[in-house]
Design a protein around this motif. Sequence first.
Motif, PDB file in Angstrom:
ATOM      1  N   HIS A   4       0.720  -1.180   0.103  1.00 47.65           N
ATOM      2  CA  HIS A   4       0.050   0.084  -0.095  1.00 47.65           C
ATOM      3  C   HIS A   4       0.837   1.328   0.091  1.00 47.65           C
ATOM      4  O   HIS A   4       2.206   1.234  -0.084  1.00 47.65           O
ATOM      5  CB  HIS A   4      -1.153  -0.007   1.125  1.00 47.65           C
ATOM      6  N   THR A   5       0.036   2.270   0.137  1.00 47.43           N
ATOM      7  CA  THR A   5       1.065   3.702   0.118  1.00 47.43           C
ATOM      8  C   THR A   5       0.852   4.461   1.453  1.00 47.43           C
ATOM      9  O   THR A   5      -0.345   4.081   2.022  1.00 47.43           O
ATOM     10  CB  THR A   5       0.431   4.570  -1.001  1.00 47.43           C
ATOM     11  N   GLN A   6       1.530   5.435   1.844  1.00 53.67           N
ATOM     12  CA  GLN A   6       1.496   6.043   3.017  1.00 53.67           C
ATOM     13  C   GLN A   6       2.304   7.328   2.855  1.00 53.67           C
ATOM     14  O   GLN A   6       3.211   7.248   1.826  1.00 53.67           O
ATOM     15  CB  GLN A   6       2.168   5.194   3.985  1.00 53.67           C
ATOM     16  N   SER A   7       1.826   8.350   3.441  1.00 56.61           N
ATOM     17  CA  SER A   7       2.789   9.720   3.122  1.00 56.61           C
ATOM     18  C   SER A   7       3.544  10.230   4.375  1.00 56.61           C
ATOM     19  O   SER A   7       3.585  11.327   4.667  1.00 56.61           O
ATOM     20  CB  SER A   7       1.539  10.887   2.583  1.00 56.61           C
ATOM     21  N   SER A   8       3.775   9.307   5.276  1.00 56.81           N
ATOM     22  CA  SER A   8       4.336   9.654   6.356  1.00 56.81           C
ATOM     23  C   SER A   8       5.866  10.329   6.367  1.00 56.81           C
ATOM     24  O   SER A   8       6.628   9.961   5.193  1.00 56.81           O
ATOM     25  CB  SER A   8       4.208   8.912   7.558  1.00 56.81           C
ATOM     26  N   THR A  13       9.144   7.163  10.445  1.00 54.74           N
ATOM     27  CA  THR A  13       8.372   6.087   9.960  1.00 54.74           C
ATOM     28  C   THR A  13       9.065   4.974  10.821  1.00 54.74           C
ATOM     29  O   THR A  13      10.127   4.608  10.687  1.00 54.74           O
ATOM     30  CB  THR A  13       8.736   5.741   8.414  1.00 54.74           C
ATOM     31  N   HIS A 116       9.534  -0.353   3.879  1.00 54.09           N
ATOM     32  CA  HIS A 116       8.964   0.997   3.180  1.00 54.09           C
ATOM     33  C   HIS A 116      10.189   1.382   2.275  1.00 54.09           C
ATOM     34  O   HIS A 116      11.055   1.209   2.360  1.00 54.09           O
ATOM     35  CB  HIS A 116       9.058   2.153   4.360  1.00 54.09           C
ATOM     36  N   THR A 164       5.301  -0.695   1.875  1.00 56.73           N
ATOM     37  CA  THR A 164       4.630   0.579   1.806  1.00 56.73           C
ATOM     38  C   THR A 164       5.540   1.145   0.708  1.00 56.73           C
ATOM     39  O   THR A 164       6.923   1.385   1.073  1.00 56.73           O
ATOM     40  CB  THR A 164       4.509   1.252   3.184  1.00 56.73           C
ATOM     41  N   LEU A 166       6.310   4.910   0.179  1.00 52.68           N
ATOM     42  CA  LEU A 166       6.209   6.149   0.965  1.00 52.68           C
ATOM     43  C   LEU A 166       6.216   7.385   0.063  1.00 52.68           C
ATOM     44  O   LEU A 166       7.317   7.407  -0.770  1.00 52.68           O
ATOM     45  CB  LEU A 166       7.127   6.457   1.887  1.00 52.68           C
ATOM     46  N   SER A 168       4.722  11.551  -0.455  1.00 50.09           N
ATOM     47  CA  SER A 168       3.878  12.596   0.040  1.00 50.09           C
ATOM     48  C   SER A 168       2.743  13.167  -0.610  1.00 50.09           C
ATOM     49  O   SER A 168       2.093  14.034  -0.294  1.00 50.09           O
ATOM     50  CB  SER A 168       4.617  13.449   0.941  1.00 50.09           C
ATOM     51  N   LYS A 173      -0.164   9.287  -4.989  1.00 52.59           N
ATOM     52  CA  LYS A 173      -0.315   8.097  -4.255  1.00 52.59           C
ATOM     53  C   LYS A 173      -1.499   7.338  -5.071  1.00 52.59           C
ATOM     54  O   LYS A 173      -1.810   6.149  -4.752  1.00 52.59           O
ATOM     55  CB  LYS A 173      -1.066   8.564  -2.855  1.00 52.59           C
TER      56      LYS A 173
END
Length: 504
Positions: A4-8, A13, A116, A164, A166, A168, A173
């Motif tokens: 999946h994707t994430q923007s942290s 992280t 990640h 993941t 990453l 932002s 995304k």
Amino acid sequence: MNIHTQSSDPFATRSDLLILMLDTKDNKARISPTIKKFDKVLDGLIGSLISNSDISGNEGEMSLIYTPNLSVKNFYPKKIMILGMGDFSLLSTNNVRNISASLVKKVKKLKVKKVHLLNEKSVYSKKLNLEKFSQSFTEGLILGNYSFDKYKEKANSGNLEKFTFLDSNEQNKKIINRSIKVGSIFANAEILARDLVNEPGNMLSPSDLAQVAVKVSEKHGCKVNILEYNDVKKLGMGAFLGVAKGSDRPLKFIHMTFEGDKSSPENNIWLIGKGITFDSGGISLKPGFGMGKMKGDMGGGAAVIAAMEAISQLKPKINVNVVCAATDNMPSGNAQMPGDIVKAYNGLTIEVDNTDAEGRLTLADAIGYAKDKGASKILDIATLTGAARIAMGDGVSPIFGNDENLINSVINAGSVTGEMIWQLPLDNVTKKQNFSMVADIKNTGGRGGGSTTAAHFISRFAEGVSWAHIDIAATSMLDSDRDWYVAGATGVPTRTLIEFCINL
Ligand code: BES
Ligand code: MN
Ligand code: ZN
């Protein structure tokens, strides 16, 4: 594996392993602004590893940096990996799939569970946009993570649980999420094909294979029709029936349909896969050494059924039919005998010179059936001849056919998916080798050009329709790991079939 994707914020992280992609130009590593930030908190460690030539950035290089007691506040990744990508601007789908597959193989050995990847803007080029990059990265992860250990008490290695991307940027995304979906559909279909090929004969009968087709159709909404012995007999499929004679397990003639363009029935493609659930050779019995590999003689059938799984999810605007004439090829008191003459569905008589040349017999009737049902284009996939390995090794599948456009679109699809396919000619010299003194055609063609004479044989049943044939006897199973494959079934050319159908 969950992708999946994430923007942290990458520093914040909580990752078991954070991956930074390293670019090169003219074989020299180039530190991006993103990597620079990490280099700073690591007191210039990355920079000095590069200047000491400990890190080159070459494609597939993986350098681990442990960061246990970093005296920086709010820095949470437990390990960092510098992943060499080679020159970003030269990357193709195949490079990326290859890199992510080696990555996942390595990560499994490290027994890391959560990984990640920090995206780099500059990794996307005109040649390879974000969409294609993420799709092929996803495919490599899933394909490289594959193992067939369901019959082992203890699995061979750990499994990556969560990956993941990453990024932002919200727009990015969205694109990545879409590509994860598509890449997963492609790769999981190929994995279904691998599972079916790896499954041993006692666990996968013609009925079991038919059940898989039924399950796929129930889950994804395509149609399925299973013809039984009596149906096949009524239709006059003498070539297919002859092969099935020696087996105690009932034959199944599998026909799946996806209607992507209902209003134009002539807009159709028929994918036909050889479905020999075990090929002993029949009365022309094979030698014992290596015979166990013949559990995979339904690799063509597996690929077309698996491709249908993906096609009915991706829904291209075309009608796709999948056919697999499934049976064992066994010796018994009731088996077909060398010298027998059988009558194929299309009326041609065949001298069965060798009962081990059974694939072409089943294909003859499957193709005859497809033609009768109004096929516009036919593509058959078969583990047909040992000679394919002699001709091209196990990295390339030969393709034959009577329509150059069809052949070229399959080859082009294969170059995108990295499943290399190359054309061999159907010349007039080898054509004569199938001559029979007693029937219309013979099912063997002598020593020279074994893959070609097999293709010539099939071509007689595909006259008047656009047709091509891929021989995957060498590429369907590998002895050792390579690229995004692991030893055993490759699932080839499932992704190519999907790509090809989408492009139609
Ligand atoms: N299933 C085999 C071909 C094969 C060989 C597949 C090795 C995978 C690995 C096929 O049915 C076969 O036996 N072909 C014969 C043909 C011959 C008898 C004309 C062959 O290739 O020897
Ligand atoms: Mn055979
Ligand atoms: Zn066979």
